[in-house]
Design a protein around this motif. Structure first.
Motif, mmCIF file in Angstrom:
data_model
loop_
_atom_site.group_PDB
_atom_site.id
_atom_site.type_symbol
_atom_site.label_atom_id
_atom_site.label_comp_id
_atom_site.label_asym_id
_atom_site.label_seq_id
_atom_site.Cartn_x
_atom_site.Cartn_y
_atom_site.Cartn_z
ATOM 1 N N GLU A 81 10.387 -28.260 99.843
ATOM 2 C CA GLU A 81 9.473 -27.475 99.013
ATOM 3 C C GLU A 81 10.089 -27.199 97.647
ATOM 4 O O GLU A 81 9.425 -27.294 96.617
ATOM 5 C CB GLU A 81 9.115 -26.144 99.702
ATOM 6 C CG GLU A 81 8.362 -26.298 101.004
ATOM 7 C CD GLU A 81 9.277 -26.630 102.188
ATOM 8 O OE1 GLU A 81 10.482 -26.293 102.176
ATOM 9 O OE2 GLU A 81 8.774 -27.249 103.137
ATOM 10 N N THR A 82 11.350 -26.803 97.650
ATOM 11 C CA THR A 82 12.044 -26.518 96.391
ATOM 12 C C THR A 82 12.164 -27.782 95.545
ATOM 13 O O THR A 82 11.948 -27.742 94.336
ATOM 14 C CB THR A 82 13.430 -25.900 96.653
ATOM 15 O OG1 THR A 82 13.260 -24.686 97.381
ATOM 16 C CG2 THR A 82 14.171 -25.626 95.360
ATOM 17 N N ALA A 113 18.564 -28.818 98.448
ATOM 18 C CA ALA A 113 17.453 -27.866 98.424
ATOM 19 C C ALA A 113 16.435 -28.280 99.480
ATOM 20 O O ALA A 113 16.421 -29.434 99.928
ATOM 21 C CB ALA A 113 16.806 -27.843 97.047
ATOM 22 N N SER A 114 15.572 -27.352 99.844
ATOM 23 C CA SER A 114 14.507 -27.647 100.804
ATOM 24 C C SER A 114 13.507 -28.611 100.159
ATOM 25 O O SER A 114 13.414 -28.687 98.930
ATOM 26 C CB SER A 114 13.793 -26.357 101.202
ATOM 27 O OG SER A 114 13.044 -25.867 100.104
ATOM 28 N N SER A 132 9.026 -28.328 93.759
ATOM 29 C CA SER A 132 8.730 -27.336 92.723
ATOM 30 C C SER A 132 9.613 -27.465 91.483
ATOM 31 O O SER A 132 9.253 -26.988 90.423
ATOM 32 C CB SER A 132 8.844 -25.919 93.294
ATOM 33 O OG SER A 132 10.191 -25.582 93.550
#
Length: 139
Positions: A50-51, A47-48, A54
């Motif tokens: 950012e992900t 995942a990125s 989160s």
């Protein structure tokens, strides 16, 4: 999920550290190290950045060493999953996605060492499914 860092099919038993989350499947298992089989060629969690930030509270399982500490090292982390993530839950705690196969350890005889008498607990996969049934019965 993307291809394993090893570039090949991985089939072995791994240890998973269980995070403290609101996932119904892991009720009562927080902090425990589970032993489950993996069997995949495309099981790397990716995942990125950012992900990853989160979903931090949604991470349920991390690949770990025998001591229960999460590990990025191969072969403890058999596919190179970012942050050693082996399983995540949705924000409600009702949907679980994971690479290891809990359905392959619901009976003692499914573990490779079952004849040695070293399996003293309930099969770890069975515990996950029992939690789901317990939750469904309570609704």
């Amino acid at each position: 999920l993307v291809k394993n860092d090893s570039g090949r099919f991985e089939c072995r038993w791994v240890n998973l550290y269980t995070e403290n989350t609101g996932c119904i499947f892991t009720a009562g298992l927080s902090g425990k190290c589970l032993n489950l089989p993996v069997a995949h060629a495309e099981g790397k969690f990716f995942a990125s950045p950012e992900t990853l930030k989160s979903i931090g509270t949604q991470v349920v399982f991390r690949y770990a060493g025998a001591d229960g500490r999460p590990s990025m090292d191969y072969p403890l982390n058999p596919n190179g999953s970012l942050e050693a993530i082996a399983g995540i839950c949705d924000p409600t705690g009702l949907v679980l996605g994971l690479m290891p196969h809990p359905e392959r350890f619901v009976d003692f005889t499914q573990h490779p060492n079952w004849r040695r008498g070293t399996i003293a607990e309930e099969p770890h996969g069975l515990a996950i499914f029992k939690n789901a049934v317990r939750y469904a019965k309570g609704r």
